[in-house]
Motif scaffolding. Structure first.
Motif, short mmCIF file in Angstrom:
data_model
loop_
_atom_site.label_atom_id
_atom_site.label_comp_id
_atom_site.label_asym_id
_atom_site.label_seq_id
_atom_site.Cartn_x
_atom_site.Cartn_y
_atom_site.Cartn_z
N GLN A 6 0.83 -1.20 0.00
CA GLN A 6 0.00 0.00 0.00
C GLN A 6 0.86 1.25 0.00
N THR B 173 -2.74 -12.92 -3.16
CA THR B 173 -3.12 -13.13 -1.76
C THR B 173 -4.60 -13.45 -1.62
N LYS C 294 -6.78 -11.55 -0.67
CA LYS C 294 -7.35 -10.77 0.43
C LYS C 294 -7.18 -9.27 0.23
N HIS C 295 -6.12 -8.88 -0.45
CA HIS C 295 -5.76 -7.47 -0.54
C HIS C 295 -6.06 -6.92 -1.93
#
Length: 273
Positions: A158, A183, A185-186
């Protein structure tokens, strides 16, 4: 007393042809070497000139080099010491103003003090004026380019440093969110530069967190490609204006004699057998 007689005095001999030739060659080599150094310096300057970032309002580089009188008034007017004058040994056109964003970017002064002081028009005030008022947001000093290989936002880390540093927030640079399938998730937060809004100020390059900036400013002519007249954005009315003076050219081939559906169906059938 015979030693004082004129006939016994040594006469100064003229240079032999061989010595003249050697001296002439030495001079020629010296002049050629000097000329080589001068020409090499000139080539280096011209090459570097194509990659230099000029102050706001600078006219096209070729015209700029002819018009700028190297007075340094724009450099003196800059309140942030952004602008520099090229010195001997810099391998840049001597005495001309430029800036290095990673060191000191253009801080987008609303009154653009460096432009009105230019006595020759090398910095064109009209090019940074909207409705009779100076407008730094329409300046064109260059264009930000993102190196996706080294930008950590493209890795999935990020980071929105360049986005936050941009003075035209949300217009010159936007963030594109994309799922990180690695991932699951991200999300990727990818910085996207918009050439129609970017002024090339370099604040993004200055803010970049990587050791060598993953976003950097290049002169627009160097940074951008060119689609040419063969490709038109049919959804863009402004781009369609390029068709006004276009002439239709028809070519006929064996394929073009067929209906599109027949050609496609034929290809499909060939692929099955």
């Amino acid at each position: 007393m015979s030693e004082n007689r004129p006939e016994n005095k040594k006469k100064k001999q003229p240079l032999s042809d061989r010595r003249k030739f050697i001296l002439g060659m030495a001079r020629s080599v010296g002049l050629a070497t000097l000329g080589g150094f001068v020409w090499s310096a000139y080539v280096d300057e011209v090459t570097a000139s194509e990659l230099l970032l000029r102050p706001p309002g600078a006219i096209k580089e070729g015209d700029f080099l002819k018009t700028c009188i190297k007075c340094g008034l724009c450099v003196e007017a800059c309140p942030y010491d952004t602008l520099l004058l090229a010195k001997p040994g810099d391998h840049k056109p001597l005495g001309t103003p430029y800036f290095v964003p990673r060191d000191i970017p253009c801080y987008m002064c609303p009154d653009i003090p460096c432009v009105p002081v230019c006595p020759t028009g090398a910095l064109d005030e009209s090019s940074v004026t909207t409705d009779g008022k100076l407008d730094i947001n329409i300046a064109d000093m260059g264009l930000a380019v993102v190196d996706e290989e080294s930008c950590i936002a493209f890795w999935g880390i990020q980071c929105d440093a360049c986005y936050r540093a941009c003075p035209i927030l949300g217009k010159a640079i936007t963030i594109e969110y994309q799922q990180n399938k690695r991932t699951g998730k991200h999300a990727f937060m990818k910085p996207i530069v918009h050439s129609d809004a970017c002024t090339g100020c370099g604040l993004c390059e200055k803010a970049c967190v990587t050791e060598k900036p993953a976003i950097h400013i290049l002169p627009r002519e160097t940074a951008m490609g060119r689609a040419g007249d063969y490709y038109i954005k049919g959804w863009d009315k402004k781009d369609e204006q390029r068709l006004k003076n276009a002439k239709e050219i028809k070519t006929t081939t064996e394929v073009s004699k067929q209906k599109a559906s027949d050609k496609l169906n034929g290809d499909l059938l060939e692929g099955l057998y």
